[in-house]
Scaffold this motif. Structure first.
Motif, PDB file in Angstrom:
ATOM      1  N   LEU A 166     164.399  87.952  -7.486  1.00  0.00           N
ATOM      2  CA  LEU A 166     164.409  89.025  -8.519  1.00  0.00           C
ATOM      3  C   LEU A 166     163.725  88.877  -9.803  1.00  0.00           C
ATOM      4  N   GLY A 167     163.586  90.030 -10.324  1.00  0.00           N
ATOM      5  CA  GLY A 167     162.809  90.021 -11.681  1.00  0.00           C
ATOM      6  C   GLY A 167     163.822  89.816 -12.703  1.00  0.00           C
ATOM      7  N   LEU A 168     163.311  89.942 -14.058  1.00  0.00           N
ATOM      8  CA  LEU A 168     164.092  89.409 -14.978  1.00  0.00           C
ATOM      9  C   LEU A 168     165.014  90.541 -15.417  1.00  0.00           C
ATOM     10  N   ASP A 169     164.967  92.031 -14.944  1.00  0.00           N
ATOM     11  CA  ASP A 169     165.861  92.919 -14.881  1.00  0.00           C
ATOM     12  C   ASP A 169     167.062  92.886 -13.824  1.00  0.00           C
ATOM     13  N   GLY A 170     166.797  91.775 -12.865  1.00  0.00           N
ATOM     14  CA  GLY A 170     167.941  91.618 -11.899  1.00  0.00           C
ATOM     15  C   GLY A 170     167.568  92.345 -10.524  1.00  0.00           C
ATOM     16  N   THR A 171     166.566  93.142 -10.691  1.00  0.00           N
ATOM     17  CA  THR A 171     166.405  93.747  -9.370  1.00  0.00           C
ATOM     18  C   THR A 171     165.170  93.249  -8.469  1.00  0.00           C
ATOM     19  N   ILE A 172     164.803  93.450  -7.543  1.00  0.00           N
ATOM     20  CA  ILE A 172     164.094  92.547  -6.575  1.00  0.00           C
ATOM     21  C   ILE A 172     162.764  92.937  -7.357  1.00  0.00           C
ATOM     22  N   ASP A 173     161.889  91.982  -7.175  1.00  0.00           N
ATOM     23  CA  ASP A 173     160.651  91.792  -8.121  1.00  0.00           C
ATOM     24  C   ASP A 173     159.491  92.344  -6.876  1.00  0.00           C
ATOM     25  N   LEU A 174     159.213  93.595  -6.984  1.00  0.00           N
ATOM     26  CA  LEU A 174     158.092  94.051  -6.349  1.00  0.00           C
ATOM     27  C   LEU A 174     156.721  93.432  -6.522  1.00  0.00           C
ATOM     28  N   THR A 175     156.393  92.814  -7.632  1.00  0.00           N
ATOM     29  CA  THR A 175     155.287  92.350  -7.969  1.00  0.00           C
ATOM     30  C   THR A 175     155.215  90.847  -7.213  1.00  0.00           C
ATOM     31  N   ASP A 176     156.118  90.452  -6.755  1.00  0.00           N
ATOM     32  CA  ASP A 176     156.308  89.087  -5.960  1.00  0.00           C
ATOM     33  C   ASP A 176     155.305  89.310  -4.779  1.00  0.00           C
ATOM     34  N   SER A 177     154.581  88.338  -4.531  1.00  0.00           N
ATOM     35  CA  SER A 177     153.272  88.638  -3.324  1.00  0.00           C
ATOM     36  C   SER A 177     154.208  88.590  -1.849  1.00  0.00           C
ATOM     37  N   SER A 178     155.028  87.893  -1.764  1.00  0.00           N
ATOM     38  CA  SER A 178     155.786  87.809  -0.547  1.00  0.00           C
ATOM     39  C   SER A 178     156.697  89.055  -0.540  1.00  0.00           C
ATOM     40  N   VAL A 179     157.179  89.629  -1.413  1.00  0.00           N
ATOM     41  CA  VAL A 179     157.951  90.933  -1.351  1.00  0.00           C
ATOM     42  C   VAL A 179     156.968  92.009  -0.857  1.00  0.00           C
ATOM     43  N   ALA A 180     155.750  91.894  -1.831  1.00  0.00           N
ATOM     44  CA  ALA A 180     154.987  93.050  -1.572  1.00  0.00           C
ATOM     45  C   ALA A 180     154.279  93.036  -0.006  1.00  0.00           C
ATOM     46  N   HIS A 181     154.189  91.556   0.355  1.00  0.00           N
ATOM     47  CA  HIS A 181     153.731  91.259   1.680  1.00  0.00           C
ATOM     48  C   HIS A 181     154.813  91.960   2.827  1.00  0.00           C
ATOM     49  N   ASP A 182     155.916  91.785   2.550  1.00  0.00           N
ATOM     50  CA  ASP A 182     157.030  91.867   3.488  1.00  0.00           C
ATOM     51  C   ASP A 182     157.296  93.700   3.267  1.00  0.00           C
ATOM     52  N   LEU A 183     157.087  94.122   2.292  1.00  0.00           N
ATOM     53  CA  LEU A 183     157.234  95.663   2.222  1.00  0.00           C
ATOM     54  C   LEU A 183     156.269  96.359   3.092  1.00  0.00           C
ATOM     55  N   ALA A 184     155.113  95.689   2.939  1.00  0.00           N
ATOM     56  CA  ALA A 184     153.798  96.150   3.703  1.00  0.00           C
ATOM     57  C   ALA A 184     154.331  96.069   5.272  1.00  0.00           C
ATOM     58  N   ALA A 185     154.556  94.785   5.545  1.00  0.00           N
ATOM     59  CA  ALA A 185     154.980  94.322   7.033  1.00  0.00           C
ATOM     60  C   ALA A 185     156.187  95.519   7.549  1.00  0.00           C
ATOM     61  N   LEU A 186     157.098  95.777   6.639  1.00  0.00           N
ATOM     62  CA  LEU A 186     158.192  96.657   7.156  1.00  0.00           C
ATOM     63  C   LEU A 186     157.495  98.011   7.511  1.00  0.00           C
ATOM     64  N   ARG A 187     156.775  98.549   6.610  1.00  0.00           N
ATOM     65  CA  ARG A 187     156.367  99.730   6.600  1.00  0.00           C
ATOM     66  C   ARG A 187     155.347 100.033   7.979  1.00  0.00           C
ATOM     67  N   ALA A 188     154.485  98.880   8.364  1.00  0.00           N
ATOM     68  CA  ALA A 188     153.657  98.664   9.470  1.00  0.00           C
ATOM     69  C   ALA A 188     154.317  98.568  11.009  1.00  0.00           C
ATOM     70  N   GLY A 189     155.749  98.274  10.777  1.00  0.00           N
ATOM     71  CA  GLY A 189     156.482  98.231  11.978  1.00  0.00           C
ATOM     72  C   GLY A 189     156.582  96.789  12.632  1.00  0.00           C
ATOM     73  N   ALA A 190     156.950  96.869  13.869  1.00  0.00           N
ATOM     74  CA  ALA A 190     157.505  95.619  14.436  1.00  0.00           C
ATOM     75  C   ALA A 190     156.630  94.511  14.646  1.00  0.00           C
ATOM     76  N   VAL A 191     155.276  94.692  14.842  1.00  0.00           N
ATOM     77  CA  VAL A 191     154.340  93.649  15.323  1.00  0.00           C
ATOM     78  C   VAL A 191     154.406  93.099  13.878  1.00  0.00           C
ATOM     79  N   ALA A 192     153.933  93.667  12.918  1.00  0.00           N
ATOM     80  CA  ALA A 192     153.659  92.987  11.507  1.00  0.00           C
ATOM     81  C   ALA A 192     155.024  92.426  10.994  1.00  0.00           C
ATOM     82  N   SER A 193     156.205  92.985  11.243  1.00  0.00           N
ATOM     83  CA  SER A 193     157.453  92.342  10.974  1.00  0.00           C
ATOM     84  C   SER A 193     157.818  90.824  11.481  1.00  0.00           C
ATOM     85  N   ALA A 194     156.981  90.789  12.408  1.00  0.00           N
ATOM     86  CA  ALA A 194     157.337  89.261  13.145  1.00  0.00           C
ATOM     87  C   ALA A 194     156.823  88.150  12.221  1.00  0.00           C
TER      88      ALA A 194
END
Ligand code: NAD
Ligand code: 44H
Length: 448
Positions: A166-194
């Protein structure tokens, strides 16, 4: 010193414990007269060996998936589930949040582990059989398969406050590198999501699979020490799902709020040796906790749930007073003892609470914290009972275990007290002093 904290990055009813009881020790060979005894290693605790020893703990079918299989999950949700009147119907598949360690310890035991209930006078040992599968976080395939199974009705989480990213405002921190990584993986579909890195992204993936499989509704139950943990979890998952184009994933998810309580220190090597000596079983996944346990829940379980109330859990319409009392008084109090205690050279909660200087800082903070808690719950008896819990010298609850992710914890457990005091026209001296102690700890290199 003026500090702006905004800039800062009913006990369960249990059966009487049997002091020092040793559950079904396995039969070891008799020593032979006159021979030099070679120490016989105790057998490893497993579900199959327990059955052979005449104390079968049958494996219930998996209907709960847990994320973050740490020590607390075992002493709390797994234990409540094992003690529920319908325990035979509710098995848990437990996944770690990050490192595979706990799964590596639990899986060879068939999920069975020993809970050491450590009271001020003695220990009580209990084998718990509700966990029937244990997997590392990396087993995303099994995780998704289970979430898409209509038999699975509940997902519980204990991934620590930091695990929600979470960021300071209590919502998910989109600047977090792991969150950004996972968002890209979810968008890319099943193989990346592994290769998803964060628990929340894995849950989105699982819920999306469940929706597509039309496996029915499910309850998501955060058991982390966060205020409004149901809303925080829902909003974070919603943001991720929407941005990944998987908005439908949450359509049939219900979010249950909880306040959880049972002091659970990290298990030590000495604890494992003690379990072996007292029970006759080598258990690499044993956990230690105080006798006290509390679980307050509020929300819907559309696909059912264990009868946790029969094990002492409390279901309420309004969770806020319970949550405030737990987070501000207990967890905020722990921060006071952690900072003041570390500054004064103490190691454990019991050491710190016995020091009059730490105790006086705690009492002063509690006077302010109690005023911030809604009137409909008691804080007087609660504080009295807490002192006894903190004074339990046999629980080695290290201040260093508490003093992690301290900026987040201060924001959630002390800052609300400062704000409430200031809103009432008071100076918030004691709660502001906690922030000051935190700064001094940091300057002294005692915490990160
Ligand atoms: N220990 C207690 O006394 C206690 C009591 C009440 C509530 N809790 C709640 O349970 C949480 C876990 O406590 P515990 O004693 O089980 O700790 P633990 O260290 O034994 O286990 C933590 C679990 O969370 C996972 N995790 C940790 N950081 C993560 C991250 N950044 N991302 C993803 N997963 C992560 C770990 O892999 C592990 O599975 C606490 O943070 C708190 O919210 C603990
Ligand atoms: O678990 P944390 O890191 O959120 O907080 C540290 C302790 O205050 C906490 O673990 C308490 O011991 C626990 O919440 C008691 O139920």
């Amino acid at each position: 010193m003026t500090l702006d904290p905004l800039k800062l990055p009913t006990p369960a009813k249990l059966p009487e414990p049997v002091e020092g009881s040793t559950p079904n020790p396995p039969k070891l060979p008799e020593p032979v007269e006159g021979s030099t005894p070679t120490p016989t290693p105790a057998p490893r605790l497993t579900r199959a060996r327990l059955a052979d020893a005449g104390r079968a703990l049958p494996a219930p079918p998996v209907r709960i998936v847990h994320v973050g299989a740490g020590a607390f999950h075992r002493t709390h949700q797994a234990w409540f589930t094992a003690r529920a009147s319908d325990a035979a119907d509710w098995g848990i598949a437990a996944f770690t949040g990050r490192s595979p360690d706990v799964a590596d310890r639990l899986a060879p035991q068939g999920g069975v582990f020993t809970l050491v209930e450590r009271g001020p006078e003695g220990d009580r040992f209990e084998q718990v059989g509700s966990i029937v599968e244990a997997h590392p976080a990396a087993r995303i395939d099994r995780f998704v398969e289970l979430l898409a199974d209509p038999a699975v009705a509940v997902v519980t989480l204990t991934i620590t406050e930091a695990g929600y990213r979470l960021g300071l405002d209590g919502t998910i921190d989109l600047t977090d590198s792991s969150v950004a990584h996972d968002l890209a993986a979810l968008r890319a579909g099943a193989v990346a999501s592994a290769r998803l890195r964060t628990p929340l992204a894995r849950i989105v993936l699982g819920l999306a699979a469940r929706r597509r499989a039309q496996a029915g509704p499910i309850a998501i139950v955060s058991c982390d020490n966060l205020p409004d943990n149901a809303r925080i979890t829902r909003d974070a998952l919603r943001s991720l799902a929407d941005m990944a184009g998987l908005g439908y994933a949450l359509d049939t998810a219900s979010f249950v709020a909880t306040s959880v309580d049972r002091i659970t220190p990290h298990t030590t090597a000495a604890d494992l040796d003690e379990v072996e000596a007292r029970t006759g079983w080598r258990d690499e996944a044993a956990v230690v906790a105080e006798p006290f346990a509390d679980w307050t829940l509020s929300g819907e379980f559309p696909a059912g749930r264990p009868a946790w109330d029969t094990a002492g859990a409390r279901f309420v319409d309004r969770i806020e007073p319970f949550e405030q009392r737990k987070l501000l008084v207990l967890n905020g109090g722990h921060l006071v003892l952690a900072f003041e205690g570390l500054l004064r050279g103490h190691t454990t909660v019991a050491d710190a609470v016995a020091d009059p200087a730490c105790r006086s800082a705690l009492d002063a903070f509690w006077t302010e914290a109690a005023r911030a808690v809604a009137r409909d719950v008691d804080t007087v008896d609660y504080r009295r009972a807490l002192i006894e819990r903190f004074e339990n010298r046999r629980i080695e609850h290290r201040l260093a275990q508490i003093a992690v992710d301290t900026a987040t914890k201060l924001r959630l457990r002390v800052q609300p007290v400062i704000e409430a005091e200031r809103a009432a026209g008071r100076d918030a001296a004691a709660s502001t002093a906690v922030v000051d102690a935190w700064h001094r700890c940091r300057r002294a290199g005692l915490i990160e």
